[in-house]
Write an enzyme that holds these catalytic residues in place. Structure first.
Site, PDB file in Angstrom:
ATOM      1  N   ASP A  21       0.845  -1.198   0.000  1.00 10.65           N
ATOM      2  CA  ASP A  21       0.000   0.000   0.000  1.00 10.65           C
ATOM      3  C   ASP A  21       0.879   1.245   0.000  1.00 10.65           C
ATOM      4  O   ASP A  21       1.731   1.402   0.861  1.00 10.65           O
ATOM      5  CB  ASP A  21      -0.896  -0.037   1.251  1.00 10.65           C
ATOM      6  CG  ASP A  21      -1.729   1.224   1.386  1.00 10.65           C
ATOM      7  OD1 ASP A  21      -1.959   1.908   0.368  1.00 10.65           O
ATOM      8  OD2 ASP A  21      -2.159   1.521   2.521  1.00 10.65           O
ATOM      9  N   ASN A  23      -0.376   4.562  -0.100  1.00 15.70           N
ATOM     10  CA  ASN A  23      -0.980   5.808   0.378  1.00 15.70           C
ATOM     11  C   ASN A  23      -1.736   5.692   1.697  1.00 15.70           C
ATOM     12  O   ASN A  23      -2.512   6.575   2.053  1.00 15.70           O
ATOM     13  CB  ASN A  23      -1.899   6.388  -0.707  1.00 15.70           C
ATOM     14  CG  ASN A  23      -3.067   5.460  -1.008  1.00 15.70           C
ATOM     15  OD1 ASN A  23      -3.097   4.326  -0.535  1.00 15.70           O
ATOM     16  ND2 ASN A  23      -4.023   5.939  -1.771  1.00 15.70           N
ATOM     17  N   ASP A  25      -4.224   3.880   2.762  1.00 17.14           N
ATOM     18  CA  ASP A  25      -5.655   3.558   2.888  1.00 17.14           C
ATOM     19  C   ASP A  25      -5.873   2.075   3.229  1.00 17.14           C
ATOM     20  O   ASP A  25      -7.016   1.615   3.302  1.00 17.14           O
ATOM     21  CB  ASP A  25      -6.439   3.951   1.626  1.00 17.14           C
ATOM     22  CG  ASP A  25      -6.056   3.115   0.413  1.00 17.14           C
ATOM     23  OD1 ASP A  25      -5.114   2.293   0.521  1.00 17.14           O
ATOM     24  OD2 ASP A  25      -6.693   3.284  -0.645  1.00 17.14           O
ATOM     25  N   ASP A  29      -1.725  -1.224  -3.865  1.00 15.05           N
ATOM     26  CA  ASP A  29      -2.034  -0.473  -5.083  1.00 15.05           C
ATOM     27  C   ASP A  29      -0.863  -0.531  -6.067  1.00 15.05           C
ATOM     28  O   ASP A  29       0.181  -1.133  -5.780  1.00 15.05           O
ATOM     29  CB  ASP A  29      -2.388   0.988  -4.733  1.00 15.05           C
ATOM     30  CG  ASP A  29      -1.415   1.565  -3.718  1.00 15.05           C
ATOM     31  OD1 ASP A  29      -0.187   1.424  -3.935  1.00 15.05           O
ATOM     32  OD2 ASP A  29      -1.860   2.116  -2.685  1.00 15.05           O
ATOM     33  N   ASP A  98      -4.184 -10.487 -15.728  1.00 19.27           N
ATOM     34  CA  ASP A  98      -5.247 -11.461 -15.539  1.00 19.27           C
ATOM     35  C   ASP A  98      -6.371 -11.094 -16.506  1.00 19.27           C
ATOM     36  O   ASP A  98      -6.770  -9.932 -16.594  1.00 19.27           O
ATOM     37  CB  ASP A  98      -5.759 -11.386 -14.093  1.00 19.27           C
ATOM     38  CG  ASP A  98      -6.074 -12.753 -13.521  1.00 19.27           C
ATOM     39  OD1 ASP A  98      -6.821 -13.500 -14.180  1.00 19.27           O
ATOM     40  OD2 ASP A  98      -5.586 -13.059 -12.415  1.00 19.27           O
ATOM     41  N   ASP A 200      -8.495 -16.412 -16.635  1.00 18.19           N
ATOM     42  CA  ASP A 200      -9.356 -16.892 -15.559  1.00 18.19           C
ATOM     43  C   ASP A 200     -10.391 -17.906 -16.064  1.00 18.19           C
ATOM     44  O   ASP A 200     -11.087 -17.651 -17.058  1.00 18.19           O
ATOM     45  CB  ASP A 200     -10.075 -15.668 -14.966  1.00 18.19           C
ATOM     46  CG  ASP A 200     -10.732 -15.940 -13.643  1.00 18.19           C
ATOM     47  OD1 ASP A 200     -10.018 -16.230 -12.683  1.00 18.19           O
ATOM     48  OD2 ASP A 200     -11.974 -15.855 -13.577  1.00 18.19           O
ATOM     49  N   GLU A 255      -6.203 -20.769 -16.887  1.00 14.87           N
ATOM     50  CA  GLU A 255      -6.687 -21.448 -15.687  1.00 14.87           C
ATOM     51  C   GLU A 255      -7.807 -22.371 -16.156  1.00 14.87           C
ATOM     52  O   GLU A 255      -8.843 -21.909 -16.605  1.00 14.87           O
ATOM     53  CB  GLU A 255      -7.216 -20.446 -14.657  1.00 14.87           C
ATOM     54  CG  GLU A 255      -7.491 -21.111 -13.314  1.00 14.87           C
ATOM     55  CD  GLU A 255      -8.566 -20.427 -12.481  1.00 14.87           C
ATOM     56  OE1 GLU A 255      -8.597 -20.661 -11.268  1.00 14.87           O
ATOM     57  OE2 GLU A 255      -9.386 -19.671 -13.031  1.00 14.87           O
ATOM     58  N   HIS A 327      -3.599 -17.303  -5.148  1.00 12.40           N
ATOM     59  CA  HIS A 327      -4.534 -16.510  -4.329  1.00 12.40           C
ATOM     60  C   HIS A 327      -5.811 -17.274  -3.978  1.00 12.40           C
ATOM     61  O   HIS A 327      -6.641 -16.769  -3.235  1.00 12.40           O
ATOM     62  CB  HIS A 327      -4.887 -15.231  -5.086  1.00 12.40           C
ATOM     63  CG  HIS A 327      -5.665 -15.501  -6.337  1.00 12.40           C
ATOM     64  ND1 HIS A 327      -5.120 -16.199  -7.412  1.00 12.40           N
ATOM     65  CD2 HIS A 327      -6.933 -15.239  -6.677  1.00 12.40           C
ATOM     66  CE1 HIS A 327      -6.039 -16.330  -8.347  1.00 12.40           C
ATOM     67  NE2 HIS A 327      -7.151 -15.749  -7.935  1.00 12.40           N
ATOM     68  N   ASP A 328      -5.997 -18.472  -4.543  1.00 15.24           N
ATOM     69  CA  ASP A 328      -7.189 -19.281  -4.252  1.00 15.24           C
ATOM     70  C   ASP A 328      -6.874 -20.458  -3.347  1.00 15.24           C
ATOM     71  O   ASP A 328      -7.747 -21.288  -3.081  1.00 15.24           O
ATOM     72  CB  ASP A 328      -7.783 -19.855  -5.556  1.00 15.24           C
ATOM     73  CG  ASP A 328      -8.339 -18.775  -6.465  1.00 15.24           C
ATOM     74  OD1 ASP A 328      -8.804 -17.739  -5.949  1.00 15.24           O
ATOM     75  OD2 ASP A 328      -8.314 -18.984  -7.698  1.00 15.24           O
TER      76      ASP A 328
HETATM   77  C1  GLC Z   1     -10.779 -17.965 -10.683  1.00 13.67           C
HETATM   78  C2  GLC Z   1      -9.997 -17.030  -9.806  1.00 13.67           C
HETATM   79  C3  GLC Z   1     -10.747 -16.828  -8.524  1.00 13.67           C
HETATM   80  C4  GLC Z   1     -12.080 -16.222  -8.845  1.00 13.67           C
HETATM   81  C5  GLC Z   1     -12.833 -17.044  -9.877  1.00 13.67           C
HETATM   82  C6  GLC Z   1     -13.961 -16.247 -10.481  1.00 13.67           C
HETATM   83  O1  GLC Z   1     -10.858 -19.239 -10.144  1.00 13.67           O
HETATM   84  O2  GLC Z   1      -8.705 -17.494  -9.619  1.00 13.67           O
HETATM   85  O3  GLC Z   1     -10.045 -16.022  -7.614  1.00 13.67           O
HETATM   86  O4  GLC Z   1     -12.849 -16.105  -7.675  1.00 13.67           O
HETATM   87  O5  GLC Z   1     -12.035 -17.447 -10.945  1.00 13.67           O
HETATM   88  O6  GLC Z   1     -13.459 -15.239 -11.309  1.00 13.67           O
HETATM   89 CA    CA Z   2      -3.568   2.127  -1.256  1.00 16.45          CA
END
Ligand code: GLC
Ligand code: CA
Length: 554
Positions: A21, A23, A25, A29, A98, A200, A255, A327-328
């Site tokens: 981050d 700034n 908040d 970013d 992405d 995605d 993906e 991230h999942d």
């Molecule tokens: C993919 C992404 C996930 C998202 C899902 C819907 O699996 O990696 O984070 O929630 O698609 O876009």
């Molecule tokens: Ca920020």
């Protein structure tokens, strides 16, 4: 096998909301990313994949996009993006975006038009169906985030399809106008100079026209057979390749939930004319008591079997993408290694060795290079993720399972484990923000943080840095052929890589026990390329210590 830059690359995934981050908040970013490019360059990675940074109401943290050609307000401006891109390029780092085009946000202008009337020019951009009656959706499909996959819309008294949240309506790829819009948008980003796309849930864009009820699992019907690898999927990807991808020197990774090795060759075969590689999920999809919500670790023989199949069946035909987490997924060290203090560093390095020595392009998820761990959730109020929040409601609050039974499962697998802020230093909020972070910092940041690890030559960070550097000097790490050894061992993951006259032996102990190992003759007394602890490789019979990993060169 053709040599290409993306096969030789190491890719680093940034989840911008939790990266840095700038700034105060509390939300990561783009300027924050720019400020940390030197760190990433020092680590040695080649490509940065950014989770979505487009304008979004953030129902699913940016995976619900309301404008593909604008930047999310919290993340900054298009000028910030352009600056970040040129600063990355100046350091020789490529940037992959992405691409979320299975669905948009319901706040995208296409959908706001589409829902207005059956005659609207955008009506066919989405998937509308009559309900069985006013209270019953067209079929029994469930959405990935709980509830029905259909949402009734009063305006026109019809239902629209959303495989994810109801704020993520699915686009209708059978409409050529949708494809034109998406391909033009992609070309616009490529012309800006970006270096690729992570796509995605791209295996879900083509749906069967007939939409019968699915087999009921958990609470709803499974849409899988009708929406995953649908009838026109390869046609649309070939069209995308021809019209956009092939015109640029970029990399693409799809993906592809539900992908098998056979299908991977179609999506990402050397001459398939579709994508460069795909993410498969077999090795992270161990389902248990409550669907994906499970607290068990993999049985090592099963895990090895899956990875070995991908390594051998794709060899020379398609390219693997290698990852333990993203991230999942929960944090790799907590899930596949051991995050207890005495084993955390060793097991994080062991996992890194095991993955980076396999064939394919390795992906590092932010913080993995520090050995960051799962978060110690105390109550359901700690969750920020729509998937965890809805799952807790659907399973627990509705009385299907007790809190005591469900809690260890949801906390082990929650996506929020991966989404706590990157731990930069030991100052308040781990140096991520000067304000209050949108999701709490893991309390272990005093011990686990980038500042301490970049200073310590024995850290997890320096081990990753070394692995990445080795890849640059040893083509065998990229192109060598994989062969498994000791397939029945529940303790050791052992394999070799071979390229021309060169051969590597990789030995990884996945347990907290000493394990006896008989060295193959050809490797006894050979030199060590990398190891996470000391051992004597001159002997035939050696003891592999808890979470030990080493690589020998013949
Ligand atoms: C993919 C992404 C996930 C998202 C899902 C819907 O699996 O990696 O984070 O929630 O698609 O876009
Ligand atoms: Ca920020």
């Amino acid at each position: 096998m053709n040599r290409t830059w993306w096969k030789e690359a190491v890719i680093y995934q940034i989840y911008p909301r939790s990266f840095m981050d700038s700034n105060g908040d509390g939300i990561g970013d783009i300027k924050g990313i720019t400020s940390r490019l030197d760190y990433l360059k020092y680590l040695g990675v080649d490509v940065l994949w950014l989770s979505p940074i487009y304008r979004s109401p953030n129902d699913d943290n940016g995976y619900d996009i309301s404008d593909y050609q604008a930047i999310m307000d919290e993340f900054g401006t298009m000028e910030d993006f352009d600056e970040m891109l040129s600063e990355a390029h100046a350091r020789g780092l490529r940037v992959v975006m992405d691409l979320v085009v299975n669905h948009t946000s319901d706040e995208h202008k296409w959908f706001m038009e589409s829902r207005r009337s059956k005659e609207n020019a955008y009506r066919d951009y989405y998937i509308w169906r009559e309900g069985k009656d006013e209270k019953t959706p067209p079929n029994n499909w469930g959405s990935c985030f709980g509830g029905s996959a259909w949402q009734y819309d009063e305006e026109t008294a019809m239902y629209y399809l959303h495989l994810f949240s109801k704020k993520q309506p699915d686009l209708n790829w059978d409409n050529p106008k949708v494809r034109d819009e998406v391909f033009n948008m992609m070309a616009w980003w490529c012309d800006k100079g970006i270096d690729g796309f992570r796509m995605d849930v791209i295996s879900m864009i083509s749906k069967t026209k007939e939409m019968p009820d699915g087999q009921v699992t958990d609470f709803y019907g499974d849409y899988g057979p009708y929406c995953i690898h649908g009838p026109n999927i390869h046609k649309y990807l070939k069209e995308m390749n021809k019209r956009v991808l092939s015109r640029y020197d970029i990399m693409t990774v799809g993906e592809t939930p539900g992908v098998t090795t056979e299908l991977a060759k179609q999506y990402a075969g050397e001459d398939a004319g579709e994508l460069n590689m795909v993410f498969q999920f077999e090795h992270v999809d161990n389902h248990g008591k409550y669907g994906k919500w499970d607290d068990q670790k993999w049985q090592l023989t099963k895990l090895k079997k899956i990875l070995t199949r991908w390594q051998t069946e794709l060899y020379g035909k398609a390219w693997n993408s290698l990852f333990w987490d993203n991230h999942d997924q929960p944090r790799a060290v907590s899930r596949f290694g051991d995050d207890r203090q005495e084993y955390r560093e060793a097991s994080a390095k062991m996992l890194a060795t095991c993955l980076h020595m396999m064939q394919g392009s390795p992906y590092i998820y932010q913080g993995e290079e520090l050995g960051m761990t799962n978060y110690p959730f105390r109550s359901p109020d700690d969750f920020r993720d729509i998937e965890s929040i809805n799952a807790y409601k659907e399973w627990c609050l509705s009385g299907n399972v007790s809190h005591e039974d469900f809690w260890p499962c949801i906390t082990f697998r929650s996506r929020d484990n991966a989404r706590t802020p990157v731990q930069w230093d030991d100052s308040e909020q781990a140096g991520f923000t000067s304000g209050t972070p949108w999701i709490p910092v893991n309390p272990n940041y005093k011990e686990i943080n980038a500042k301490a690890e970049t200073k310590d030559p024995d850290s997890v960070f320096h081990y990753y840095k070394k692995l990445i550097a080795l890849r640059k000097e040893n083509p065998i790490m990229v192109y060598g052929k994989y062969e498994p050894l000791l397939e029945d061992s529940e303790e050791l993951f052992v394999y070799t890589r071979t390229l021309d006259n060169e051969k590597l032996l990789i030995v990884c102990n996945f347990t907290d026990q000493d394990v006896a190992f008989t060295m193959p003759e050809e490797f006894t007394g050979r030199s060590c390329l990398i190891a996470n602890m000391e051992n004597d490789y001159s002997k035939n019979n050696i003891t592999v210590k808890p979470y030990e990993a080493f690589v020998l060169v013949r």
